[in-house]
Write an enzyme that holds these catalytic residues in place. Structure first.
Site, PDB file in Angstrom:
ATOM      1  N   CYS A  11      12.452 -49.347  -3.797  1.00 19.48           N
ATOM      2  CA  CYS A  11      12.754 -50.236  -5.079  1.00 19.48           C
ATOM      3  C   CYS A  11      11.580 -50.964  -4.622  1.00 19.48           C
ATOM      4  O   CYS A  11      10.674 -51.845  -3.982  1.00 19.48           O
ATOM      5  CB  CYS A  11      14.188 -50.945  -4.352  1.00 19.48           C
ATOM      6  SG  CYS A  11      15.435 -50.486  -3.574  1.00 19.48           S
ATOM      7  N   TRP A  48      15.643 -47.716  -4.780  1.00 17.87           N
ATOM      8  CA  TRP A  48      15.615 -46.182  -4.017  1.00 17.87           C
ATOM      9  C   TRP A  48      16.456 -46.062  -3.518  1.00 17.87           C
ATOM     10  O   TRP A  48      16.834 -47.282  -2.698  1.00 17.87           O
ATOM     11  CB  TRP A  48      14.524 -46.537  -2.933  1.00 17.87           C
ATOM     12  CG  TRP A  48      14.072 -45.304  -2.833  1.00 17.87           C
ATOM     13  CD1 TRP A  48      13.577 -44.250  -3.020  1.00 17.87           C
ATOM     14  CD2 TRP A  48      14.834 -45.232  -0.739  1.00 17.87           C
ATOM     15  NE1 TRP A  48      13.891 -43.213  -1.444  1.00 17.87           N
ATOM     16  CE2 TRP A  48      14.124 -43.593  -0.418  1.00 17.87           C
ATOM     17  CE3 TRP A  48      14.497 -46.783  -0.031  1.00 17.87           C
ATOM     18  CZ2 TRP A  48      15.227 -43.384   0.810  1.00 17.87           C
ATOM     19  CZ3 TRP A  48      14.911 -45.486   1.581  1.00 17.87           C
ATOM     20  CH2 TRP A  48      14.590 -44.170   1.708  1.00 17.87           C
ATOM     21  N   GLU A  64       1.031 -31.687   9.116  1.00 15.02           N
ATOM     22  CA  GLU A  64       0.908 -32.912   7.512  1.00 15.02           C
ATOM     23  C   GLU A  64       1.103 -31.990   6.431  1.00 15.02           C
ATOM     24  O   GLU A  64       1.545 -31.615   5.355  1.00 15.02           O
ATOM     25  CB  GLU A  64      -0.657 -33.544   7.530  1.00 15.02           C
ATOM     26  CG  GLU A  64      -0.785 -33.522   6.529  1.00 15.02           C
ATOM     27  CD  GLU A  64       0.034 -35.426   5.997  1.00 15.02           C
ATOM     28  OE1 GLU A  64       1.020 -35.204   6.711  1.00 15.02           O
ATOM     29  OE2 GLU A  64      -0.360 -35.201   4.431  1.00 15.02           O
ATOM     30  N   LYS A 100       3.746 -31.864   3.615  1.00 17.28           N
ATOM     31  CA  LYS A 100       3.108 -31.649   2.264  1.00 17.28           C
ATOM     32  C   LYS A 100       4.119 -30.798   0.994  1.00 17.28           C
ATOM     33  O   LYS A 100       4.729 -31.145   0.238  1.00 17.28           O
ATOM     34  CB  LYS A 100       1.569 -31.367   2.272  1.00 17.28           C
ATOM     35  CG  LYS A 100       0.581 -32.245   2.089  1.00 17.28           C
ATOM     36  CD  LYS A 100       0.343 -33.838   1.346  1.00 17.28           C
ATOM     37  CE  LYS A 100       1.158 -34.372   1.579  1.00 17.28           C
ATOM     38  NZ  LYS A 100       1.084 -35.548   2.192  1.00 17.28           N
TER      39      LYS A 100
END
Ligand code: M6R
Length: 614
Positions: free
Chosen positions: A2, A76, A486, A490
């Site tokens: 947030c 959030w 990673e 993504k």
């Protein structure tokens, strides 16, 4: 997470609050809200809506409330669904106290029950609403604001930063901070407040970063700062040099694309910076050269992309600096037994320097006699303040939720650190350290050039072709395995395609069952001849089962290229830096797939940039 924004001053607050929220919206975008004090009657007014900030903006165009003190929020969701009812601000029973909040009140269930028993009625499922009601009850027994706030914070457990506007104090914003960031920008007859100074970048250079466990009473011309026990704290103002235009998209469709292209410069800047501090690096790290020479092992900790960078770093520390390295996921580390050993250091990796789990890991290790060092991109972050030392990457502000340049600069810094430590330990000499710096710059060049080489074919052909798949398998070996992790992250986060990463040698222990023509396998090669041969064997296993292979190969790896259905050929770099060289192309490829699928790339659903709650 947030974000909270506030303004008090000679001007109307709404414009600033909405602009500040839009700058911070990458931190959370499930709902948004605004509250202000009506200048005509000093009463609180508010508007809130579910969904992205733009919906609140439209609502406020229809109902244009405004006042000289205002607060705002983008959410959030943690407690309760993303709904208008759960959107901030939240209020006490009489709607005389409003609160916007970032963080988590851990004992909210218990407090809610207590408050309900004493007659308070709740209108949301959030933990934040508890603060408003508790504030109401504290003010009924302690009439003065500072005393009431001391009483309030004594009852709250958790990590939080909140701003409150009260009918009874129309000229004052109440700010409270514990383990979540909050800062105040000092203007001329006006004060800006936010969870991140980006919200008021360009409006003032004078900033107060509130200390942990403190609260502030902010009026247009004054700031009073107190510890949680109510004792006053001398205000310390820092001068910062940030402007907002540094963070515009500058012609790119998305921040992510802009940040992919900033990587070469960011790597250069990181290398230049580390080179410039090479003689004082142990001081920055809060350690002595003697302690570095005595190191027997290293611990690395992080979350998400930073953890992946740490995983690649483990290979650097073990191979280059000969230091056994343990890697921890911060969210797990905190709940596992920790066995402190002598001659060790604890390196926490975090782009933002605010990630709650990583921060808690640092706090936990700070209890032992082990140096804690934050490797971060934000010099003003909580991790820098709470670790014994720091190493800074120079990525510049990263706005897109998906990390790009943060990752490549972390890998850069880890490679440099491994060499710098090796140099101090006399495993390598200074000219080898200089060569390592040069190798990083070469890898940065390759990172950028390969994007250019494949850009057109990705946009015209490959992205449309691969956007049709619903799932993909990622394989790597040695340090191309964490790179596969990673890469899979993504693709998942920006394209919403299911992606699972494995060390290629594990294929036959289970994942081979997934291979079919509808599940492409993406393999990241390695320049080491032995590892390369093993990878070729794994690709043969996939092809023999009718699989479709996309290979990120290095120049000259003909066998792999011949086997694969789609090949990206990457110029050779220093073997250990293979993942760094492949980074730009991998990110661009998945960016293009996500764009093809029309995903909200900079703000993927359900995510937020900086995870400041557990
Ligand atoms: O700010 P941090 O590096 O501590 O953030 C940790 C993760 O939340 C972050 O790396 C996340 O996984 C990435 N944004 C994903 O691209």
């Amino acid at each position: 997470m947030c974000s909270v924004v506030g303004y008090v001053g000679n001007e109307y607050s709404r414009k600033f609050v909405l602009e500040g929220l839009s700058r911070l919206e990458y931190r959370g975008y499930d709902s948004a809200g605004f509250a202000c004090i009506d200048p005509d009657n000093n009463r609180l007014m508010y508007a809130k809506s579910e969904g992205k900030l733009q919906r609140l903006v439209s609502l406020l165009e229809k109902e244009p409330i405004d006042g000289f003190a205002g607060i705002g929020h983008t959410r959030w969701s943690t407690h309760g669904a993303s709904s208008e009812q759960n959107a901030h601000p939240h209020f006490d029973c009489e709607k005389l106290i409003s609160v916007v909040h970032n963080g988590i009140i851990e004992n909210h269930t218990e407090l809610r029950h207590q408050l309900e028993k004493t007659g308070h009625t709740f209108h949301s499922e959030t933990d934040t609403e508890i603060i408003a009601h508790l504030f109401e009850s504290s003010l009924s027994v302690r009439k003065e604001l500072p005393e009431a706030i001391v009483h309030l914070v004594q009852q709250l457990q958790g990590a939080y930063a909140f701003i409150s506007l009260l009918n009874a104090h129309p000229d004052t914003m109440v700010l409270v901070r514990k383990r979540s960031p909050l800062c105040i920008g000092l203007g001329d007859g006006q004060m800006f407040v936010a969870s991140d100074m980006l919200a008021f970048a360009g409006k003032t250079r004078n900033v107060i970063f509130m200390p942990d466990e403190s609260f502030a009473l902010v009026c247009k011309d004054s700031v009073e700062l107190y510890r949680f026990d109510g004792t006053p704290i001398a205000v310390s103002v820092q001068e910062v040099d940030v402007t907002w235009d540094m963070y515009e998209k500058q012609g790119h469709d998305h921040y992510m694309l802009k940040e992919i292209y900033e990587q070469k410069t960011a790597i250069h800047d990181t290398v230049d910076f580390l080179h410039s501090v090479k003689d004082r690096i142990w001081d920055d790290m809060g350690m002595s050269a003697k302690q570095i020479c005595a190191l027997d092992s290293i611990n690395l900790v992080g979350c998400g992309t930073s953890w992946h960078a740490g995983y690649i770093g483990k290979f650097f520390f073990e191979t280059i600096a000969m230091l056994p390295t343990q890697l921890h996921l911060a969210s797990e580390f905190r709940y596992l037994p920790f066995f402190p050993v002598k001659n060790n250091m604890f390196l926490a990796i975090s782009q933002s320097g605010e990630t709650a789990d990583t921060l808690e890991a640092i706090r936990m290790v700070n209890e032992f006699q082990i140096p804690t060092v934050a490797l971060t991109n934000v010099s003003s972050s909580t991790m820098v303040r709470e670790s014994e030392g720091f190493v800074l990457t120079q990525a510049g502000r990263e706005i897109a939720v998906a990390s790009t340049k943060a990752f490549s600069t972390q890998v850069t810094a880890l490679y440099w650190m491994a060499h710098r430590i090796a140099c101090e330990k006399k495993i390598i000499n200074t000219s080898q350290l200089e060569s390592a710096q040069h190798d990083l710059l070469v890898a940065a060049e390759v990172l950028e050039n390969t994007i250019e080489n494949y850009k057109l074919s990705i946009i015209k052909d490959l992205a449309p072709r691969y956007a049709r798949y619903k799932k993909m398998i990622f394989l790597g070996r040695h340090n191309s395995y964490p790179f596969a992790l990673e890469s899979a992250l993504k693709l998942k986060e920006i394209a919403y395609i299911l992606a699972t990463a494995y060390p290629a040698g594990e294929l036959k222990h289970g994942p081979l069952a997934l291979i079919d023509a509808d599940t492409p396998t993406i393999i990241f090669s390695h320049q080491d001849p032995l590892i390369y041969q093993k990878l070729v064997g794994n690709v043969q296993e996939v092809k023999a089962r009718g699989g479709h292979v996309i290979a990120f190969a290095f120049e000259g790896q003909k066998e792999l290229c011949d086997l694969a259905d789609t090949v990206f050929e990457i110029p050779r770099v220093k073997s250990m830096l293979g993942p760094l060289a492949m980074t730009g192309l991998m990110q661009f490829f998945f960016y293009a797939i996500a764009k093809e699928l029309d995903r909200p790339i900079d703000k993927p659903r359900n995510l937020a940039k900086s995870v400041t709650v557990e």
